[in-house]
Design a protein around this motif. Sequence first.
Motif, PDB file in Angstrom:
ATOM      1  N   LEU A 127       5.204 -20.170  -9.044  1.00  0.00           N
ATOM      2  CA  LEU A 127       5.029 -20.861  -7.778  1.00  0.00           C
ATOM      3  C   LEU A 127       6.229 -21.781  -7.576  1.00  0.00           C
ATOM      4  N   CYS A 128       6.928 -21.583  -6.485  1.00  0.00           N
ATOM      5  CA  CYS A 128       8.082 -22.407  -6.131  1.00  0.00           C
ATOM      6  C   CYS A 128       7.795 -23.129  -4.812  1.00  0.00           C
ATOM      7  N   VAL A 129       8.415 -24.278  -4.649  1.00  0.00           N
ATOM      8  CA  VAL A 129       8.271 -25.019  -3.400  1.00  0.00           C
ATOM      9  C   VAL A 129       9.651 -25.380  -2.864  1.00  0.00           C
ATOM     10  N   GLN A 130       9.725 -25.481  -1.554  1.00  0.00           N
ATOM     11  CA  GLN A 130      10.861 -26.104  -0.890  1.00  0.00           C
ATOM     12  C   GLN A 130      10.381 -27.441  -0.347  1.00  0.00           C
ATOM     13  N   ILE A 131      11.179 -28.464  -0.488  1.00  0.00           N
ATOM     14  CA  ILE A 131      10.795 -29.817  -0.089  1.00  0.00           C
ATOM     15  C   ILE A 131      11.753 -30.327   0.987  1.00  0.00           C
ATOM     16  N   MET A 132      11.179 -30.915   2.023  1.00  0.00           N
ATOM     17  CA  MET A 132      11.955 -31.484   3.120  1.00  0.00           C
ATOM     18  C   MET A 132      11.324 -32.813   3.514  1.00  0.00           C
ATOM     19  N   SER A 133      12.119 -33.793   3.840  1.00  0.00           N
ATOM     20  CA  SER A 133      11.559 -35.065   4.298  1.00  0.00           C
ATOM     21  C   SER A 133      10.778 -34.846   5.588  1.00  0.00           C
ATOM     22  N   PRO A 152      16.662 -22.795   5.035  1.00  0.00           N
ATOM     23  CA  PRO A 152      17.823 -22.311   4.259  1.00  0.00           C
ATOM     24  C   PRO A 152      17.730 -22.748   2.796  1.00  0.00           C
ATOM     25  N   GLU A 153      17.853 -21.786   1.893  1.00  0.00           N
ATOM     26  CA  GLU A 153      17.713 -22.087   0.463  1.00  0.00           C
ATOM     27  C   GLU A 153      18.859 -22.945  -0.068  1.00  0.00           C
ATOM     28  N   ASP A 154      20.052 -22.865   0.566  1.00  0.00           N
ATOM     29  CA  ASP A 154      21.159 -23.687   0.083  1.00  0.00           C
ATOM     30  C   ASP A 154      20.935 -25.162   0.385  1.00  0.00           C
ATOM     31  N   GLN A 155      20.133 -25.463   1.418  1.00  0.00           N
ATOM     32  CA  GLN A 155      19.811 -26.853   1.752  1.00  0.00           C
ATOM     33  C   GLN A 155      18.490 -27.300   1.129  1.00  0.00           C
ATOM     34  N   PHE A 156      17.558 -26.358   1.015  1.00  0.00           N
ATOM     35  CA  PHE A 156      16.230 -26.668   0.494  1.00  0.00           C
ATOM     36  C   PHE A 156      15.895 -25.632  -0.588  1.00  0.00           C
ATOM     37  N   PRO A 157      16.391 -25.843  -1.789  1.00  0.00           N
ATOM     38  CA  PRO A 157      16.272 -24.832  -2.848  1.00  0.00           C
ATOM     39  C   PRO A 157      14.839 -24.619  -3.309  1.00  0.00           C
ATOM     40  N   PHE A 158      14.594 -23.435  -3.881  1.00  0.00           N
ATOM     41  CA  PHE A 158      13.310 -23.119  -4.490  1.00  0.00           C
ATOM     42  C   PHE A 158      13.192 -23.895  -5.808  1.00  0.00           C
ATOM     43  N   LEU A 159      12.138 -24.692  -5.937  1.00  0.00           N
ATOM     44  CA  LEU A 159      11.901 -25.490  -7.138  1.00  0.00           C
ATOM     45  C   LEU A 159      10.609 -25.010  -7.800  1.00  0.00           C
ATOM     46  N   LYS A 160      10.668 -24.676  -9.081  1.00  0.00           N
ATOM     47  CA  LYS A 160       9.516 -24.112  -9.786  1.00  0.00           C
ATOM     48  C   LYS A 160       8.533 -25.211 -10.177  1.00  0.00           C
TER      49      LYS A 160
END
Length: 521
Positions: A273-279, A298-306
């Motif tokens: 399970l990965c998440v992208q996080i944005m304010s 966009p993954e380069d700005q909001f990467p997949f975090l496990k």
Amino acid sequence: MIEKPDTTNQPDQRTLRTRQGHPISNNQNSRTVGARGPATLENYQLIEKISHFDRERIPERVVHARGTGAHGVFEAYGKVGDEAISQYTRAKLFQEAGKETPVFVRFSTVGHGGHSPETLRDPRGFAVKFYTEDGNWDLVGNNLKVFFIRDAVKFPDFIHSQKPDPVHNRQTGERIFDFISNTPEAMHMVTFLFSPWGIPANYRQMQGSGVNTYKWVNDQGEAVLIKYHWEPLQEIRNLTQPEAEAIQAKNFNHATQDLYEAIERGDFPQWELCVQIMSDGEHPELDFDPLDDTKLWPEDQFPFLKVGKMTLNRNPANYFAEVEQVAFGTGVLVDGLEFSDDKMLQGRTFSYSDTQRYRVGPNYLQLPINAPRMQVFSNQRDGQMTYRVDTAPGQNPHVNYEPSNFDALQEAPRAKPDHMPRVEGHLVRETISRTNDFGQAGERYRTFEDWERDDLINNIVANLSGAQQVIQDKMVDLFFQCDRDYGQRVQDGLAEAKMSMAAQQEEAVQQAQESREAQPY
């Protein structure tokens, strides 16, 4: 072909209305606080439309009817990427490395019936029920990371276009593209769906996504926006149309069989399970709205975090009791997880649970597959198929309400602050300001490999060639707006299909003529 109704001398007959007879002047947007704000309960048109839609089929699911499932466990990593997860969410299931939470997962196709082939071109459902210590959490999503529409008020219309014609009961490409040709926001999803990504090889080797934008809330009541993604530890595999047809000729249950047999032999499928996080905010620096379900972050700005790993390790003991009667809802969240103002999410939150109460019954949460893994006491009583009374030890059996001066249930203490977003604005029916319907669709087309683009064009042409010219012309225009090569290849493919069809018709006429001439008088 779709027949146009005769509206001669009937100028008002085609006005779209509610069942109460009210004219509908805006059928594209639900009523929200500002263009991107939350929906409101007094949204009569939205609620009437979706609640009727939820009841259109009994007892089979309106969507996601064809499915299979399995039990398993989710293991938390205790962090998000390399950071402490507690700074983003207080949800207990994520906090401790190695903490295990039981899960049940249901995979499904979306638009077709309960006995339809699993090789059909269709999004796949990927729904996970977490039985946490704080109650159930349902993460309900699809294999593809985007969706066709951005406002739930359009969901019944969209699904109707995918379902069989109400007159001749056949699904047609014309119906599908008739809707899409008037819905530019669908182009990103169309590009995914008609490529090999529209037919996963099986359930074990496909991705999953929450699709909607959610929120995480920490101990201070502070929130961030979240996107959820399931990434298979097995390789990802998709099928071209010819490959799918070859499998369908021999086995229309291939994905169900593959999952069951893999688990039986101990080859347990796993996903991270990965998440992208944005304010939390509007993010004007982006060329799209982050709450828009037709867009990818966009993954380069909001990467997949496990954040954890899921393993499916046990097959159901009974298909009906577990797979068919399992009931999910996007509104089923535990403390530390919250809604965003995503319009699709808010509409789905009403629709899913409303459908379950209708399809399974008002006491569907008493079924073992749906019940949380702790004893639950509530003041809810009675209803169809009640078999247990939620009375706590020592509770006065006469008191099924709160507050009371007698021995009754009491509110739980609130140890941590609520997340309290500020909402202010006019109630409007408006589209979000940053739609950008074609940018990511064109980017997706350009990132495909050559064989994926070839399959995409062939599938689009095969389904669009039978539609009326006005639909073909509008779709070609939309494809050109995504990418010039994309539009040109579809246009050329349709022209070639038309010439081929004309040649076939001419040949059929010639054969008929020769047959008549060969007949003796």
